[in-house]
Structure formats: structure tokens, C-alpha cells
Design a protein around this motif. Structure first.
Motif, short mmCIF file in Angstrom:
data_model
loop_
_atom_site.label_atom_id
_atom_site.label_comp_id
_atom_site.label_asym_id
_atom_site.label_seq_id
_atom_site.Cartn_x
_atom_site.Cartn_y
_atom_site.Cartn_z
N ILE A 1 -36.15 13.12 46.01
CA ILE A 1 -35.71 11.76 45.72
C ILE A 1 -34.36 11.47 46.37
N VAL A 2 -33.40 12.37 46.17
CA VAL A 2 -32.05 12.13 46.70
C VAL A 2 -32.07 12.09 48.22
N ARG A 3 -32.81 12.98 48.84
CA ARG A 3 -32.90 12.97 50.31
C ARG A 3 -33.48 11.65 50.81
N THR A 4 -34.50 11.16 50.13
CA THR A 4 -35.13 9.90 50.54
C THR A 4 -34.21 8.71 50.28
N MET A 5 -33.47 8.75 49.19
CA MET A 5 -32.49 7.70 48.92
C MET A 5 -31.41 7.66 50.00
N GLN A 6 -30.92 8.83 50.38
CA GLN A 6 -29.87 8.89 51.40
C GLN A 6 -30.39 8.39 52.75
N GLN A 7 -31.61 8.72 53.08
CA GLN A 7 -32.20 8.21 54.33
C GLN A 7 -32.32 6.69 54.29
N THR A 8 -32.72 6.15 53.13
CA THR A 8 -32.85 4.71 52.98
C THR A 8 -31.50 4.02 53.17
N ILE A 9 -30.49 4.55 52.52
CA ILE A 9 -29.14 3.99 52.61
C ILE A 9 -28.64 4.01 54.06
N GLN A 10 -28.85 5.14 54.73
CA GLN A 10 -28.37 5.28 56.11
C GLN A 10 -29.11 4.35 57.06
N GLY B 1 -32.44 -5.29 47.65
CA GLY B 1 -33.03 -4.30 46.75
C GLY B 1 -34.50 -4.10 47.03
N GLU B 2 -35.21 -5.20 47.31
CA GLU B 2 -36.63 -5.11 47.65
C GLU B 2 -36.82 -4.36 48.97
N ARG B 3 -35.94 -4.63 49.94
CA ARG B 3 -36.02 -3.93 51.23
C ARG B 3 -35.80 -2.43 51.05
N CYS B 4 -34.83 -2.08 50.21
CA CYS B 4 -34.57 -0.67 49.93
C CYS B 4 -35.80 0.00 49.31
N ALA B 5 -36.40 -0.68 48.33
CA ALA B 5 -37.55 -0.10 47.65
C ALA B 5 -38.72 0.09 48.62
N LEU C 1 -38.60 0.44 51.97
CA LEU C 1 -38.32 1.52 52.92
C LEU C 1 -38.38 2.87 52.23
N TYR C 2 -37.84 2.94 51.02
CA TYR C 2 -37.86 4.20 50.26
C TYR C 2 -39.30 4.69 50.09
N ARG C 3 -40.20 3.80 49.72
CA ARG C 3 -41.59 4.22 49.49
C ARG C 3 -42.21 4.79 50.77
N ARG C 4 -41.93 4.16 51.89
CA ARG C 4 -42.48 4.66 53.16
C ARG C 4 -41.90 6.03 53.50
N LEU C 5 -40.60 6.19 53.35
CA LEU C 5 -39.95 7.46 53.65
C LEU C 5 -40.38 8.54 52.67
N PHE C 6 -40.55 8.15 51.40
CA PHE C 6 -40.97 9.12 50.39
C PHE C 6 -42.34 9.69 50.74
N ASN C 7 -43.25 8.84 51.15
CA ASN C 7 -44.59 9.31 51.52
C ASN C 7 -44.53 10.27 52.70
N GLU C 8 -43.60 10.03 53.62
CA GLU C 8 -43.44 10.94 54.76
C GLU C 8 -42.84 12.28 54.32
N ASN C 9 -41.90 12.22 53.40
CA ASN C 9 -41.19 13.43 52.96
C ASN C 9 -41.98 14.25 51.95
N ASN C 10 -42.91 13.62 51.27
CA ASN C 10 -43.64 14.28 50.19
C ASN C 10 -44.77 15.15 50.74
N VAL C 11 -44.37 16.21 51.39
CA VAL C 11 -45.34 17.17 51.94
C VAL C 11 -45.78 18.12 50.82
N PRO C 12 -46.92 18.78 50.98
CA PRO C 12 -47.37 19.72 49.95
C PRO C 12 -46.29 20.76 49.62
N GLY C 13 -46.06 20.97 48.35
CA GLY C 13 -45.07 21.93 47.90
C GLY C 13 -43.66 21.39 47.79
#
Length: 215
Positions: free
Chosen positions: A21-30, A65-69, A71-83
Motif C-alpha cells: 500500500i505505502v509503495r503504491t501511495m508513494q508512486q501515486t504521489i510522485q 482526490g478522485e485522480r489519486c484514487a 491512479l492508485y488502483r491501476r498501480l496497485f493492480n500492477e504491484n499486486n503480484v503473487p506473494g
């Protein structure tokens, strides 16, 4: 009265999602060029609905806030690899034991239903927890009491027949606003001081300690 239902948070209570979560939040912010925040500041937002996470963390418009949410969802799906998200120690065995004791086990999570169900299925938890309320299912998420109140209503339970388990002040506040006692876990995204300040009736360092609270 005897506790009949255990209402469980997911992030920071059952699944160790903080790094993801934190990694994805930081990517969104950046990527959106927003003011930087520390990992600790990001982690402190876990438990809020997604848009509210960003509008609380950084002063911004509702539109941003909507834009952040989004982008976060898209990045989260990319980062959420098995394990990427391990189960906290003793969660599976404790959930199984509570189920065998005849307890009703439910989830009340600020996470969207799609990723929440995906995590629960991959962790072999759905077989014990058939009832899930996510941020996608209700108008007012944590710390509003709606998730707990709906659970009580659907199972025809009184407030003293249930208990909420979570890792942040949002979980404790949600429980108390519904008239339900709360268990705070110390290994998640909140702090012991925060859990005490918000009046958690029980504080545990290991998920297995639930077995001593819910007899």
C-alpha cells in the motif's frame, strides 16, 4: 452476553499489506507531482476509504482526490503480484479454530471488494468467512459505524453479541460508534498508544490471542 460474531478488519489485521500500500501511495504521489510524504505518514492513512486517504494526507481538491484514487488502483493492480501480501502469523489457524467453535466470522474493510475477495481466496480464508462488507458495498465506510451496524442487522445480533478486531483508530472508532467492543492488534498500521487513546477494550500482540478473548 456471549460473543457470537467476530467482525474482522483485513489490512494490517489479517493481511500484511503495508509495504504494498505505502509503495503504491508513494508512486501515486510522485507521478501526480504532489507534495512528498513519508512512509510513516502514508501508513497512518491505511484504513480510510481510498479517496479520503489522499485528501486527508495532502490538501487537495475532491477532483484531485478522485485522480489519486484512480491512479492508485491501476498501480496497485500492477504491484499486486503473487506473494506480495503475506498472511500475518497464526491468522489462518485462529480463524479455523473460531469457525470450529461456531463463531460467525465476517470482514469489514475499507478495501474494494474485488481485491479483498481476491486476497481472501488466495489465503484460503473465504471458506471460513462467508460474509464480507467492503468499501464498494456501503455508502459510509470507516470510521462510520455502518459496516458494523449492517452486519448486526443481517445476522440479527445485538451490539454486545459481536466484537470488532482491527489495527487502527478507525476500526476502534467504527466499533464504538456502533456500540460494539473492540480488539486492537499491535502489529499492524496503528500504534499501541493510538489504540489505547481510542479506548480499545482489548489489545493483543498476536492474532492467536483472540482465542482467549472469544471463548
Amino acid at each position: 452476553m456471549r460473543i457470537k460474531a467476530v467482525i474482522l478488519d483485513f489490512d494490517g489485521t489479517m493481511g500484511d499489506t503495508q509495504d504494498l500500500i505505502v509503495r503504491t501511495m508513494q508512486q501515486t504521489i510522485q507521478q501526480l507531482g504532489l507534495p512528498s510524504r513519508t512512509d510513516e505518514q502514508c501508513a497512518a492513512m491505511i484504513g480510510l476509504p481510498l479517496k479520503h486517504t489522499f485528501t486527508t494526507l495532502i490538501e487537495m481538491s475532491e477532483e484531485m482526490g478522485e485522480r489519486c484514487a484512480e491512479l492508485y488502483r491501476r498501480l496497485f493492480n500492477e504491484n499486486n503480484v503473487p506473494g506480495a501480501v503475506p498472511v500475518f502469523p497464526n491468522v489462518l489457524d485462529t480463524v479455523r479454530t473460531l469457525h470450529e467453535r461456531g463463531l460467525i466470522l465476517t470482514i469489514a474493510s475499507a478495501r474494494r471488494r474485488d481485491t479483498l475477495v481476491e486476497f481472501l481466496e488466495s489465503m484460503n480464508l473465504m471458506q471460513y468467512i462467508p460474509y464480507v462488507i467492503s468499501a464498494s458495498d456501503i455508502e459510509n465506510a470507516k470510521p462510520a459505524p455502518d459496516m458494523v451496524l449492517k452486519t448486526l442487522e443481517d445476522y440479527h445480533l445485538s451490539a454486545d453479541e459481536a466484537i470488532v478486531v482491527g489495527d487502527t483508530k478507525y476500526d476502534i472508532e467504527m466499533a464504538h460508534r456502533a456500540g460494539v467492543k473492540a480488539v486492537g492488534v499491535t502489529y499492524g498500521n496503528g500504534t499501541v498508544e493510538e489504540l489505547r487513546a481510542y479506548g480499545a477494550e482489548y489489545i493483543i500482540d498476536d492474532f492467536a490471542q483472540l482465542l482467549d478473548i472469544v471463548q
